[in-house]
Write an enzyme that holds these catalytic residues in place. Structure first.
Site, PDB file in Angstrom:
ATOM      1  N   THR A 140      -0.655 -14.047  -1.260  1.00  0.00           N
ATOM      2  CA  THR A 140      -0.613 -12.715  -0.647  1.00  0.00           C
ATOM      3  C   THR A 140       0.827 -12.246  -0.581  1.00  0.00           C
ATOM      4  O   THR A 140       1.728 -13.035  -0.261  1.00  0.00           O
ATOM      5  CB  THR A 140      -1.212 -12.637   0.780  1.00  0.00           C
ATOM      6  N   ASP A 142       1.837 -10.399   1.605  1.00  0.00           N
ATOM      7  CA  ASP A 142       2.172 -10.267   3.032  1.00  0.00           C
ATOM      8  C   ASP A 142       2.784 -11.538   3.632  1.00  0.00           C
ATOM      9  O   ASP A 142       3.354 -11.499   4.713  1.00  0.00           O
ATOM     10  CB  ASP A 142       0.929  -9.891   3.836  1.00  0.00           C
ATOM     11  N   ARG A 177      20.778  12.144   5.490  1.00  0.00           N
ATOM     12  CA  ARG A 177      19.388  12.201   5.946  1.00  0.00           C
ATOM     13  C   ARG A 177      18.953  10.894   6.597  1.00  0.00           C
ATOM     14  O   ARG A 177      19.547   9.847   6.365  1.00  0.00           O
ATOM     15  CB  ARG A 177      18.457  12.431   4.751  1.00  0.00           C
ATOM     16  N   ARG A 291       2.812  -4.756  -5.352  1.00  0.00           N
ATOM     17  CA  ARG A 291       1.856  -5.771  -5.818  1.00  0.00           C
ATOM     18  C   ARG A 291       1.860  -5.943  -7.337  1.00  0.00           C
ATOM     19  O   ARG A 291       1.390  -6.957  -7.842  1.00  0.00           O
ATOM     20  CB  ARG A 291       0.448  -5.372  -5.358  1.00  0.00           C
TER      21      ARG A 291
HETATM   22  O1  F6P Z   1      -3.145  -7.988   1.986  1.00  0.00           O
HETATM   23  C1  F6P Z   1      -2.235  -7.519   1.101  1.00  0.00           C
HETATM   24  C2  F6P Z   1      -2.152  -6.031   1.147  1.00  0.00           C
HETATM   25  O2  F6P Z   1      -1.124  -5.749   0.250  1.00  0.00           O
HETATM   26  C3  F6P Z   1      -1.897  -5.397   2.523  1.00  0.00           C
HETATM   27  O3  F6P Z   1      -0.579  -5.408   2.920  1.00  0.00           O
HETATM   28  C4  F6P Z   1      -2.426  -4.006   2.319  1.00  0.00           C
HETATM   29  O4  F6P Z   1      -2.795  -3.409   3.541  1.00  0.00           O
HETATM   30  C5  F6P Z   1      -3.602  -4.261   1.456  1.00  0.00           C
HETATM   31  O5  F6P Z   1      -3.304  -5.388   0.678  1.00  0.00           O
HETATM   32  C6  F6P Z   1      -3.958  -3.094   0.572  1.00  0.00           C
HETATM   33  O6  F6P Z   1      -5.079  -3.424  -0.153  1.00  0.00           O
HETATM   34  P1  F6P Z   1      -5.874  -2.468  -1.128  1.00  0.00           P
HETATM   35  O7  F6P Z   1      -5.614  -3.004  -2.500  1.00  0.00           O
HETATM   36  O8  F6P Z   1      -7.288  -2.612  -0.724  1.00  0.00           O
HETATM   37  O9  F6P Z   1      -5.347  -1.089  -0.972  1.00  0.00           O
END
Ligand code: F6P
Length: 367
Positions: A140, A142, A177, A291
């Site tokens: 993840t 996160d 800003r 991601r």
């Molecule tokens: O869990 C990882 C994550 O990147 C979170 O930080 C985020 O809220 C979520 O995935 C977003 O997922 P999706 O692909 O469903 O928009």
């Protein structure tokens, strides 16, 4: 235990480094154990739809640097609580776990490698409890999974966020800003905190510390009075105002999935700041850029180590575990010890102390 045929799937949101793990599993299983490797497509859904692909050394030779997952992934398709629409348009929840188990046996697999975050690993653990030989691999951006120092995908996301900060620094400074960067981090602020420190943020807001707009504005005012009207704020999507709620994109809520989509805290914060101080404020939402794309060197190495170690663990019959980084080693931890645990940043962490020691405001009184 000899492994002859193993399966691998990726579940939940994707991240950089998934293909590095798939490649390492494939190579170790074939080169070390002369085993066959089956890729199950689109997470656990592929175990129901029987969508598989054979993974080979030559077929995975170019994927180390490739973002995403060649197997596909989804946040949906939990076989234990499969959500679908019935003919009347209502959501029907069914348990297809036995069907998935039947398909697993039909494939003749000795092991199932489940690469995913908290939700995916929990499903993997439920299958283990029902007798499937499962090994988990933590993923993840996160970085909020318990029992591992880092999840792969995180360091790449931090670098992406840091690069964005560097760019916001120059344009923000030129225009005097207040620049806000909203990054991912549902439950934990690891990306915001690390990338914020690396990118020279003046204010960092994370889910672990409810913020007060007054404290944020005080820091901006302080900088303005000191001759610098420019400030840069890093905010995690899951950060909440003291006494406030999570900000979600209600319109984008996925009915089938039932999980709210976060987003909007940066825009909300900008409105609040503009009401209180006469400065231009701009918000950037980094979103899924964090991601996508090629993993950095750290995530390639971590993904490769986790994948290779997972195969060795399978060959020793050590199922029901997750491979984890306990620096400097990769170790095994029981899947049962992970259930429902989210690794937030401890309020006593040196990372928070460091940020505040150098004058970064975290939305609370200390600044
Ligand atoms: O869990 C990882 C994550 O990147 C979170 O930080 C985020 O809220 C979520 O995935 C977003 O997922 P999706 O692909 O469903 O928009």
């Amino acid at each position: 235990m000899a492994i002859k045929k193993v399966g691998v799937l990726t579940g939940g949101g994707d991240c950089s480094g998934l293909n590095a793990v798939i490649r390492a599993i494939t190579r170790t299983a074939i080169i070390r154990h002369n085993a066959q490797v089956v890729g199950i497509e689109n997470g656990f859904e592929g175990m129901l739809t029987k969508e598989y692909m054979e993974l080979t050394v030559s077929g995975t030779k170019d994927i180390l640097t490739l973002g995403g997952t060649i197997l596909g992934t989804t946040n949906k398709g939990n076989p234990f609580e499969f959500r679908e629409y019935d003919d009347a348009g209502n959501i029907r929840v069914s348990n297809y776990a036995d069907k998935a188990i039947e398909n697993f046996h039909q494939l003749g697999l000795d092991c199932l490698f489940v690469i995913g975050g908290e939700g995916t690993l929990e499903i993997g653990y439920k299958f283990f409890q029902k007798g499937l030989p499962v090994i988990g691999i933590p993923k993840t951006i996160d970085n909020d999974l318990d029992k591992t120092d880092y999840t792969f995908g995180f360091q790449t996301a931090v670098q992406v966020a840091c690069d964005a900060m560097d760019r916001l620094q120059t344009t923000g400074r030129s225009h005097d800003r207040v620049m806000i960067l909203e990054v991912m981090g549902r439950n934990a602020g690891w990306i915001a905190l690390e990338a914020g420190i690396a990118g020279g943020a003046h204010i960092i807001l994370i889910p672990e510390i409810p913020y007060k707009v007054e404290n944020v504005v005080r820091k901006i005012q302080f900088r303005k009075e000191g001759g610098s009207p420019f400030s840069i704020i890093m905010v995690a999507e899951g950060a909440c105002e003291d006494g406030g709620d999570l900000i979600t994109q209600a319109t984008a809520m996925d009915r089938l999935q039932g999980v709210p989509q976060l987003g909007g805290v940066g825009t909300y914060l900008a409105e609040q700041i503009k009401k209180r101080i006469d400065l231009e404020v701009r918000t950037t939402v980094l979103g899924h850029i964090q991601r996508g794309g090629s993993p950095n060197a750290f995530d390639r190495v971590l993904g490769t180590r986790l994948g290779a170690y997972a195969v060795e663990a399978a060959s020793e019959g050590k199922f029901g575990n997750m491979v984890a980084l306990k620096t400097p080693d990769v170790v095994l931890v029981a899947l049962k010890d992970l259930a429902g645990k989210v690794r937030k940043i401890p309020l006593t962490s040196q990372l928070i102390q460091t940020a505040e020691a150098i004058g970064i405001n975290m939305g609370r009184e200390i600044w």
